[in-house]
Design a protein around this motif. Structure first.
Motif, PDB file in Angstrom:
ATOM      1  N   ASN A  36       0.813  -1.222   0.000  1.00 54.21           N
ATOM      2  CA  ASN A  36       0.000   0.000   0.000  1.00 54.21           C
ATOM      3  C   ASN A  36       0.846   1.272   0.000  1.00 54.21           C
ATOM      4  O   ASN A  36       0.569   2.229   0.739  1.00 54.21           O
ATOM      5  CB  ASN A  36      -0.952  -0.001   1.205  1.00 54.21           C
ATOM      6  N   ASN A  37       1.898   1.294  -0.811  1.00 59.07           N
ATOM      7  CA  ASN A  37       2.732   2.477  -0.959  1.00 59.07           C
ATOM      8  C   ASN A  37       3.561   2.786   0.288  1.00 59.07           C
ATOM      9  O   ASN A  37       4.033   3.907   0.482  1.00 59.07           O
ATOM     10  CB  ASN A  37       1.872   3.705  -1.310  1.00 59.07           C
ATOM     11  N   VAL A  38       3.753   1.800   1.151  1.00 56.73           N
ATOM     12  CA  VAL A  38       4.536   1.994   2.369  1.00 56.73           C
ATOM     13  C   VAL A  38       5.601   0.903   2.470  1.00 56.73           C
ATOM     14  O   VAL A  38       5.300  -0.275   2.290  1.00 56.73           O
ATOM     15  CB  VAL A  38       3.654   1.948   3.639  1.00 56.73           C
ATOM     16  N   SER A  39       6.837   1.307   2.751  1.00 56.36           N
ATOM     17  CA  SER A  39       7.930   0.356   2.970  1.00 56.36           C
ATOM     18  C   SER A  39       8.469   0.553   4.375  1.00 56.36           C
ATOM     19  O   SER A  39       8.733   1.688   4.792  1.00 56.36           O
ATOM     20  CB  SER A  39       9.060   0.574   1.961  1.00 56.36           C
ATOM     21  N   VAL A  40       8.623  -0.539   5.105  1.00 53.77           N
ATOM     22  CA  VAL A  40       9.142  -0.469   6.477  1.00 53.77           C
ATOM     23  C   VAL A  40      10.353  -1.382   6.606  1.00 53.77           C
ATOM     24  O   VAL A  40      10.284  -2.570   6.291  1.00 53.77           O
ATOM     25  CB  VAL A  40       8.074  -0.879   7.518  1.00 53.77           C
ATOM     26  N   TYR A  41      11.445  -0.799   7.083  1.00 53.19           N
ATOM     27  CA  TYR A  41      12.686  -1.540   7.310  1.00 53.19           C
ATOM     28  C   TYR A  41      12.983  -1.538   8.809  1.00 53.19           C
ATOM     29  O   TYR A  41      12.545  -0.652   9.536  1.00 53.19           O
ATOM     30  CB  TYR A  41      13.852  -0.871   6.584  1.00 53.19           C
ATOM     31  N   SER A  42      13.770  -2.511   9.259  1.00 59.26           N
ATOM     32  CA  SER A  42      14.153  -2.523  10.649  1.00 59.26           C
ATOM     33  C   SER A  42      15.616  -2.893  10.788  1.00 59.26           C
ATOM     34  O   SER A  42      16.212  -3.508   9.903  1.00 59.26           O
ATOM     35  CB  SER A  42      13.246  -3.468  11.427  1.00 59.26           C
ATOM     36  N   GLN A  43      16.177  -2.495  11.917  1.00 63.11           N
ATOM     37  CA  GLN A  43      17.587  -2.739  12.197  1.00 63.11           C
ATOM     38  C   GLN A  43      17.731  -2.884  13.710  1.00 63.11           C
ATOM     39  O   GLN A  43      17.302  -2.018  14.467  1.00 63.11           O
ATOM     40  CB  GLN A  43      18.419  -1.551  11.693  1.00 63.11           C
ATOM     41  N   THR A  44      18.345  -3.975  14.161  1.00 65.05           N
ATOM     42  CA  THR A  44      18.508  -4.208  15.599  1.00 65.05           C
ATOM     43  C   THR A  44      19.697  -3.422  16.126  1.00 65.05           C
ATOM     44  O   THR A  44      20.759  -3.384  15.514  1.00 65.05           O
ATOM     45  CB  THR A  44      18.717  -5.703  15.897  1.00 65.05           C
ATOM     46  N   THR A  45      19.512  -2.797  17.278  1.00 67.26           N
ATOM     47  CA  THR A  45      20.582  -2.013  17.902  1.00 67.26           C
ATOM     48  C   THR A  45      21.241  -2.828  19.013  1.00 67.26           C
ATOM     49  O   THR A  45      20.795  -3.930  19.348  1.00 67.26           O
ATOM     50  CB  THR A  45      20.014  -0.718  18.501  1.00 67.26           C
ATOM     51  N   GLU A  46      22.274  -2.272  19.605  1.00 65.22           N
ATOM     52  CA  GLU A  46      22.991  -2.959  20.674  1.00 65.22           C
ATOM     53  C   GLU A  46      22.102  -3.218  21.884  1.00 65.22           C
ATOM     54  O   GLU A  46      22.330  -4.143  22.659  1.00 65.22           O
ATOM     55  CB  GLU A  46      24.223  -2.153  21.089  1.00 65.22           C
ATOM     56  N   ALA A  54      10.896   3.982   7.731  1.00 66.53           N
ATOM     57  CA  ALA A  54       9.697   3.848   6.898  1.00 66.53           C
ATOM     58  C   ALA A  54       9.691   4.929   5.829  1.00 66.53           C
ATOM     59  O   ALA A  54      10.154   6.055   6.060  1.00 66.53           O
ATOM     60  CB  ALA A  54       8.444   3.960   7.754  1.00 66.53           C
ATOM     61  N   THR A  55       9.180   4.589   4.652  1.00 65.41           N
ATOM     62  CA  THR A  55       9.101   5.553   3.557  1.00 65.41           C
ATOM     63  C   THR A  55       7.782   5.412   2.806  1.00 65.41           C
ATOM     64  O   THR A  55       7.172   4.344   2.796  1.00 65.41           O
ATOM     65  CB  THR A  55      10.251   5.367   2.543  1.00 65.41           C
ATOM     66  N   THR A  56       7.372   6.507   2.196  1.00 65.37           N
ATOM     67  CA  THR A  56       6.199   6.487   1.332  1.00 65.37           C
ATOM     68  C   THR A  56       6.301   7.663   0.367  1.00 65.37           C
ATOM     69  O   THR A  56       7.085   8.590   0.580  1.00 65.37           O
ATOM     70  CB  THR A  56       4.891   6.590   2.146  1.00 65.37           C
ATOM     71  N   THR A 193       0.834   3.810  10.924  1.00 64.25           N
ATOM     72  CA  THR A 193       0.975   5.263  10.979  1.00 64.25           C
ATOM     73  C   THR A 193       1.168   5.833   9.579  1.00 64.25           C
ATOM     74  O   THR A 193       0.558   6.847   9.213  1.00 64.25           O
ATOM     75  CB  THR A 193       2.166   5.660  11.879  1.00 64.25           C
ATOM     76  N   PHE A 194       1.984   5.174   8.775  1.00 60.63           N
ATOM     77  CA  PHE A 194       2.219   5.658   7.418  1.00 60.63           C
ATOM     78  C   PHE A 194       1.000   5.459   6.517  1.00 60.63           C
ATOM     79  O   PHE A 194       0.767   6.252   5.598  1.00 60.63           O
ATOM     80  CB  PHE A 194       3.462   4.998   6.831  1.00 60.63           C
ATOM     81  N   LEU A 195       0.217   4.414   6.770  1.00 62.40           N
ATOM     82  CA  LEU A 195      -1.037   4.259   6.030  1.00 62.40           C
ATOM     83  C   LEU A 195      -1.952   5.453   6.321  1.00 62.40           C
ATOM     84  O   LEU A 195      -2.559   6.027   5.415  1.00 62.40           O
ATOM     85  CB  LEU A 195      -1.739   2.970   6.444  1.00 62.40           C
ATOM     86  N   ASN A 196      -2.047   5.814   7.603  1.00 60.79           N
ATOM     87  CA  ASN A 196      -2.876   6.958   7.990  1.00 60.79           C
ATOM     88  C   ASN A 196      -2.325   8.258   7.416  1.00 60.79           C
ATOM     89  O   ASN A 196      -3.081   9.151   7.022  1.00 60.79           O
ATOM     90  CB  ASN A 196      -2.945   7.055   9.517  1.00 60.79           C
ATOM     91  N   LEU A 197      -1.006   8.359   7.370  1.00 62.25           N
ATOM     92  CA  LEU A 197      -0.363   9.549   6.832  1.00 62.25           C
ATOM     93  C   LEU A 197      -0.760   9.767   5.375  1.00 62.25           C
ATOM     94  O   LEU A 197      -1.008  10.892   4.938  1.00 62.25           O
ATOM     95  CB  LEU A 197       1.154   9.390   6.943  1.00 62.25           C
ATOM     96  N   ASN A 198      -0.840   8.676   4.619  1.00 58.23           N
ATOM     97  CA  ASN A 198      -1.237   8.757   3.209  1.00 58.23           C
ATOM     98  C   ASN A 198      -2.659   9.284   3.055  1.00 58.23           C
ATOM     99  O   ASN A 198      -2.993   9.916   2.048  1.00 58.23           O
ATOM    100  CB  ASN A 198      -1.131   7.376   2.548  1.00 58.23           C
TER     101      ASN A 198
END
Length: 213
Positions: A36-46, A54-56, A193-198
Motif C-alpha cells: 500500500n505504498n509503504v515500505s518499512v525496514y528494521s535494524q537491531t541495535t545494541e 519507513a518511507t512512502t 501510521t504511514f497508512l494513515n499519513l497517506n
C-alpha cells in the motif's frame, strides 16, 4: 499522544528518526513490510530493541508535513494508537518541547515520553529532528517513561509534485517489555501510521498558502 505499549513504539515513530535513505543503506536494513505504498525496514541495535525506517510517496508539498505536525489536535487521527500530545514549551518558531502519551492494552502500563524537536526547511526539504528530554520533568505516576528517544522525519520533493516522506527512529520503551514483542509491534505501528499519513496529509488543511502541491 497516547499509544499502546508495544504499540507504544508507534509514536516512537512520530518523534524519532535519523535522516537516512533506505536505498543507500540497504545493506544495514531488513525489509519487514512493503504494501500500500509503504515500505518499512528494521535494524537491531545494541540494546536489543530495533529502530525502524519507513518511507512512502505522497502527492503533496513538503511543507505539508510541518503543517501536519503543527496541528497537534489531529495527531491521534494518524499516529497509530496514540491519543494525546501536549506542547510543554514553544522555544522558538522551529523548536518545541513535547510531552506525548501512549495508551497500552491491559495489563501493560501506559507510556509517555518527553522530547525536543527542531524543524528546518532547506533546499525544498523539510527535516524534523527529535531528541530525548526524558529527565526534563518528573515521571508521571500513571505512565512508564520511555527513554533514549531520537529520530528524524524528512519530506523530500521527488518529481511530478510527489514528495517522499521518510522516518527513522528508535528508543527504549521502558518497563519490562520483551524486545521481540516491542520490535514486532514497532514495525506494525509505523506501518499503520504511514497508512494513515497517506490518507490525512493530502488534505487541503495542510496545503501551504500560495503553494501548489
Amino acid at each position: 499522544m497516547q499509544c499502546s505499549t508495544p504499540k507504544t513504539m508507534a509514536y516512537l515513530i512520530l518523534f524519532i528518526c535519523l535522516s537516512i535513505s533506505p536505498t543507500s543503506h540497504a545493506d544495514n536494513w531488513t525489509l519487514k513490510k512493503q504494501k500500500n505504498n509503504v515500505s518499512v525496514y528494521s535494524q537491531t541495535t545494541e540494546s536489543g530493541y530495533s529502530q525502524v525506517l519507513a518511507t512512502t510517496q505522497i502527492q503533496v508539498h513538503p511543507l505539508a508535513l510541518i503543517a501536519l505536525f503543527d496541528d497537534i489536535e489531529s495527531t491521534p487521527k494518524w499516529v497509530h494508537n496514540c491519543s494525546k500530545v501536549t506542547i510543554l514549551e514553544k522555544i522558538s518558531t522551529s523548536e518545541r518541547l513535547v510531552h506525548s502519551f501512549f495508551a497500552a492494552p491491559w495489563p501493560i502500563k501506559d507510556r509517555d515520553m518527553v522530547t525536543y524537536s527542531n524543524t528546518t526547511y532547506s533546499e525544498g526539504t523539510v527535516k524534523i529532528e527529535i531528541s530525548d528530554r526524558s529527565t526534563l520533568i518528573l515521571n508521571h505516576p500513571k505512565f512508564v517513561r520511555m527513554t533514549n528517544m531520537h529520530g528524524v522525519w524528512k519530506a523530500t520533493p521527488t518529481s511530478e509534485g510527489m514528495t517522499e516522506i521518510s522516518y527513522q527512529g528508535g528508543g527504549n520503551p521502558g518497563g519490562r517489555i520483551p524486545a521481540f514483542i516491542a520490535n514486532k509491534e514497532l514495525v506494525s505501528s509505523i506501518y499503520n501510521t504511514f497508512l494513515n499519513l497517506n490518507k490525512i496529509l493530502p488534505s487541503e488543511n495542510y496545503l501551504p498558502k500560495n503553494v501548489t502541491p
